[in-house]
Design an enzyme around this catalytic site. Sequence first.
Site, PDB file in Angstrom:
ATOM      1  N   GLU A  44      50.412  25.442  39.683  1.00 12.73           N
ATOM      2  CA  GLU A  44      50.411  24.939  38.312  1.00 12.73           C
ATOM      3  C   GLU A  44      51.825  24.630  37.819  1.00 12.73           C
ATOM      4  O   GLU A  44      52.234  25.068  36.752  1.00 12.73           O
ATOM      5  CB  GLU A  44      49.707  25.937  37.388  1.00 12.73           C
ATOM      6  N   ARG A  60      39.018  21.969  44.794  1.00 14.12           N
ATOM      7  CA  ARG A  60      40.040  22.977  44.481  1.00 14.12           C
ATOM      8  C   ARG A  60      39.673  24.346  45.060  1.00 14.12           C
ATOM      9  O   ARG A  60      40.550  25.124  45.430  1.00 14.12           O
ATOM     10  CB  ARG A  60      40.195  23.061  42.964  1.00 14.12           C
ATOM     11  N   GLU A 111      26.655  34.397  29.645  1.00 11.01           N
ATOM     12  CA  GLU A 111      26.382  33.421  30.710  1.00 11.01           C
ATOM     13  C   GLU A 111      25.257  32.488  30.270  1.00 11.01           C
ATOM     14  O   GLU A 111      25.323  31.277  30.467  1.00 11.01           O
ATOM     15  CB  GLU A 111      25.995  34.137  32.009  1.00 11.01           C
ATOM     16  N   GLU A 146      39.969  35.431  28.726  1.00 12.06           N
ATOM     17  CA  GLU A 146      40.485  34.070  28.591  1.00 12.06           C
ATOM     18  C   GLU A 146      39.382  33.024  28.447  1.00 12.06           C
ATOM     19  O   GLU A 146      39.413  32.207  27.536  1.00 12.06           O
ATOM     20  CB  GLU A 146      41.359  33.743  29.807  1.00 12.06           C
ATOM     21  N   GLU A 153      42.391  40.265  41.846  1.00 10.80           N
ATOM     22  CA  GLU A 153      42.866  40.058  40.476  1.00 10.80           C
ATOM     23  C   GLU A 153      41.660  39.885  39.558  1.00 10.80           C
ATOM     24  O   GLU A 153      40.846  38.984  39.752  1.00 10.80           O
ATOM     25  CB  GLU A 153      43.782  38.832  40.412  1.00 10.80           C
ATOM     26  N   LYS A 213      42.418  36.087  42.965  1.00 12.05           N
ATOM     27  CA  LYS A 213      41.443  36.120  41.861  1.00 12.05           C
ATOM     28  C   LYS A 213      40.043  36.344  42.423  1.00 12.05           C
ATOM     29  O   LYS A 213      39.740  35.882  43.527  1.00 12.05           O
ATOM     30  CB  LYS A 213      41.469  34.807  41.082  1.00 12.05           C
ATOM     31  N   LYS A 246      54.252  34.034  41.306  1.00  8.13           N
ATOM     32  CA  LYS A 246      53.358  32.870  41.260  1.00  8.13           C
ATOM     33  C   LYS A 246      54.215  31.696  41.687  1.00  8.13           C
ATOM     34  O   LYS A 246      55.121  31.287  40.954  1.00  8.13           O
ATOM     35  CB  LYS A 246      52.836  32.677  39.835  1.00  8.13           C
ATOM     36  N   ASP A 306      38.724  30.203  38.727  1.00 10.13           N
ATOM     37  CA  ASP A 306      39.618  30.794  37.725  1.00 10.13           C
ATOM     38  C   ASP A 306      38.865  31.624  36.691  1.00 10.13           C
ATOM     39  O   ASP A 306      38.690  31.178  35.570  1.00 10.13           O
ATOM     40  CB  ASP A 306      40.392  29.657  37.021  1.00 10.13           C
ATOM     41  N   GLU A 325      50.743  34.760  26.815  1.00  9.97           N
ATOM     42  CA  GLU A 325      49.815  33.741  27.302  1.00  9.97           C
ATOM     43  C   GLU A 325      48.437  34.388  27.485  1.00  9.97           C
ATOM     44  O   GLU A 325      48.304  35.405  28.160  1.00  9.97           O
ATOM     45  CB  GLU A 325      50.327  33.175  28.636  1.00  9.97           C
ATOM     46  N   ARG A 326      47.429  33.805  26.862  1.00 13.21           N
ATOM     47  CA  ARG A 326      46.056  34.353  26.897  1.00 13.21           C
ATOM     48  C   ARG A 326      45.997  35.787  26.349  1.00 13.21           C
ATOM     49  O   ARG A 326      45.229  36.616  26.834  1.00 13.21           O
ATOM     50  CB  ARG A 326      45.460  34.327  28.307  1.00 13.21           C
TER      51      ARG A 326
END
Length: 834
Positions: free
Chosen positions: A296, A345, A520, A402, A396, A369, A292, A374, A172-173
Amino acid sequence: MRNILLVLLSAGLAAAEDGLSGWLRYAPLSCGRSSHLSLPQTIVALNTTISSPVYTAGQELQKGLQGIFAKQVKISDQTTKSSSVVVGSLAQYIKATGNSDVPSLEEDGYWLSVKGDSVQIVGQNERGALYGAFEYLSMLAQGNFADVAKVSNPSAPIRWTNEWDNMDGSIERGFAGPSIFFANGVVVDDLTRVAEYARLLASIGINGIIINNVNANATTLSTQNIRGLGRVADAMRPYGVQIGISLNFASPQSFGGLSTFDPLDASVIKFWTDITNQIYQQVPDFAGYLVKANSEGQPGPITYNRTLADGANLFAKAIKPHGGIVMFRAFVYDQLNESDWHADRADAAVNYFKPLDGEFDDNVVVQIKYGPIDFQVREPASPLFANIPKTNTAIELQVTQEYLGQQCHLVYLPPLWKTVLDFDLKVDGQPSLVRDIVSGERFKRPLGGYAGVVNVGTNSTWLGSHLAMSNLYAYGRLAWDPTSDAQAILQDWIRLTFGLNRIVVDTITKMSMDSWPAYENYSGNLGIQTLTDILYTHFGPNPASQDDNGWGQWTRADHNGLGMDRTVSNGTGFAGQYPAEVAAVYESLEITPDNLLLWFHHVPYTYTLHEGKTVIQHFYDAHYSGAETAQTFPTLWEGLKGKIDDQRYEEVLFRLKYQAGHSIVWRDAISEFYFNKSSIPDQANRVGNHPWRVEAESMQLSGYKVTAVNPFETASNFKAVVTSSNTTAGTATAKLNFPSGTYDLAINYYDIIGGRARYEVYLNDKLVGKWTGDNEDKLGHTPSTFLDGHSATRITFGGVKVETGDTLKIVGTPDGTELAPLDYVAVLPSGVID
Ligand SMILES: *[C@@H]1O[C@H](CO)[C@@H](O)[C@H](O)[C@H]1NC(C)=O
Ligand SMILES: *[C@@H]1O[C@H](CO)[C@@H](O)[C@H](O)[C@H]1NC(C)=O
Ligand SMILES: *[C@@H]1O[C@H](CO)[C@@H](O)[C@H](O)[C@H]1NC(C)=O
Ligand SMILES: *[C@@H]1O[C@H](CO)[C@@H](O)[C@H](O)[C@H]1NC(C)=O
Ligand SMILES: *[C@@H]1O[C@H](CO)[C@@H](O)[C@H](O)[C@H]1NC(C)=O
Ligand SMILES: *[C@@H]1O[C@H](CO)[C@@H](O)[C@H](O)[C@H]1NC(C)=O
Ligand SMILES: *[C@@H]1O[C@H](CO)[C@@H](O)[C@H](O)[C@H]1NC(C)=O
Ligand SMILES: *[C@@H]1O[C@H](CO)[C@@H](O)[C@H](O)[C@H]1NC(C)=O
Ligand SMILES: *[C@@H]1O[C@H](CO)[C@@H](O)[C@H](O)[C@H]1NC(C)=O
């Protein structure tokens, strides 16, 4: 003899290099000068057991001296007075030499003393000794022959990577091919690459690795796989890297056949205790678990009305007797409704975890994180770091890009990480840098540190891109010492990876240091997030995808303005999660820094920034500057031809050209999108004004038809063309009305997964260039099956002579579902970027 005269080999450029040895190449020093050098004649490694890091250190020293100086040095376990490099743990060193004059060391730390050809490398433990050996070799490989006497201790005990590898071998990623750990549901047989990875990790001070995806599959716990974990641990142990795994919270039910996975249920506790005991039988030095939960769609304790602390402590208690730890992710949030102005969130982590401070067992570490959302291109430091002083924490970071170009864009990440690590949260009015919180120092916690999501694959480049390896190298270096300078780390990596040539070092330094600000600039500015497609592949632009869904990554862009009102006074209240002094800055529209303005405030497009421009004009200017910077990368790189090996030169050049083209896709998409929203024109009249373009839809088409593109802003003039049939070629023809001269022909097309369409470009029936839409074979980013911002691609043919009235013709041959899609041709005079 203390000083040996050594003529450094003026070696020619090494043969093609595939990147497999990363920064541990031990390439011959090719300074073309001679030096008075004294190198040790003997390597004394104070442990002869093959699986021990000290034995590994001896082998590594031998390999390094051989590679760098073509000097064969024998390894002995007997100390000798003269000309030697002695490596061992403190206990071994004292035993062997009787010397106890080593300065005091912390866990995993080392003492390195170089006096000419007399070198002592003493680790607090064996792993520390190996780290010291790598440091000595790094000095030599960079041509640094200075005498030193230094102690180096890590900033924090936890310096781990996370690998999001699935049991079926996908990642994943991950953007560099399949897993080095798993295939077909089990641990692979050949663990050569696993050992090679451990070597790279050890050389940057990494001491632990979680080898499977945080979205974990319970089959990792099968008897066969637990045996496989034993083999992985055996492969990594000689490098002092301890392994751990991610757990699926529902395993007692989905895998163990129990009726429940309630963390307080006796049968569930027994299940985890048994599994843990089985793992430790195979892996006596198993590092711990990563969990985790309730995130999600993942199961967790909340399913049973238990707290997240109940969930974490379940594993903590099972693993405690073995000395293991539990990394518990703070990435817990719920779906939200954007029509509620106060929903956020970003609030979630503090809301979930603050009330639990003090309830986690002492071998639990909450893994946070860097930002509250995210891994975005810029985020404020997560306020959770300031809110749970009675809990161990780790930060993290994401080495895998990603949201930041998926290794197809050069983005050197440490300057971004440093905005968070160096940030002062001012808890209780006291200095409280994030790096001092995660080290455990600020709140006097016993545990803490770093988790870096890396996701290496079987590709020989490890990450898919040679230049992306600077991020892995720097991750380890910063976890060891977060006060180090991002550019200094980068330059060590360049010298080790590409050699000492001044031009090579300066060029890669410039590109890399410009790369995050450029990214950016051409993605999302002023704290609005990356603006990549969050609903599909997280790669190309799609700003609308942020809003009108429950994911909570909203920009709230409408016709008047944009940004999240996160104030306490009128917004979501998120700013109030920071300690008072920091909260006061973010609460205030006037003093919030420009680069986080839209993170904290909802403002009109016409709001004037501290820098003096309006928000909308800043968006336009930044996107044009960022894309312009990206155009310099391939040109700068071309200056290195012949100064580095051809293989890496060509592979990097291909990606930098791709990035330069895709940065224009980004620039145009974001500028068009906000022009469309705001109706405010660009003061410099660039947006929507492309004098050097020939739109495919306005060409004479045969076998091609016009199609709309979604999102609209990812096609120039919002339209593209595709062949009418999936078997027959189409042609698009146009008469060029530009002044006669020499131009670059840039063609924007869409390269989707599902076929390898072929293209040919002609001027007056003379072939100018041809290519195949086969980026799915060359770039590891998540592919798209649609015409959109992920598949939009530019290819450029330079130095083409064009006469006014010439006929341009493109022939596109479809393949599979890829209907040779075309967007436009830009006929660019020298120096023009359009
Ligand atoms: C040598 O290494 C082995 C394997 O790591 C270890 O068990 C042993 O204790 C070490 N020997 C000494 C003297 O430290
Ligand atoms: C878990 O792994 C097994 C074996 O590879 C596979 O069959 C299954 O589909 C996986 N489950 C999930 C949810 O990915
Ligand atoms: C959790 O609590 C809610 C409300 O208190 C209750 O409706 C629900 O049945 C409980 N769920 C379980 C699994 O105990
Ligand atoms: C969001 O809230 C609004 C207003 O209360 C409501 O009309 C809408 O149905 C909600 N949307 C979702 C997806 O729940
Ligand atoms: C590595 O990946 C690149 C691009 O994805 C590809 O061209 C190359 O063949 C791969 N090499 C190996 C050894 O897997
Ligand atoms: C306050 O919040 C409302 C939404 O509840 C919003 O429409 C308004 O623009 C905000 N006012 C200020 C001054 O930000
Ligand atoms: C980013 O954009 C700003 C504003 O236009 C510009 O001043 C700066 O030079 C740009 N930086 C890079 C690296 O593109
Ligand atoms: C915005 O895009 C839509 C097409 O999606 C178009 O109808 C509209 O005219 C555009 N507005 C501006 C200002 O470009
Ligand atoms: C080509 O198009 C036909 C007709 O729409 C379709 O049946 C066929 O599956 C397509 N072939 C490929 C390779 O996509």
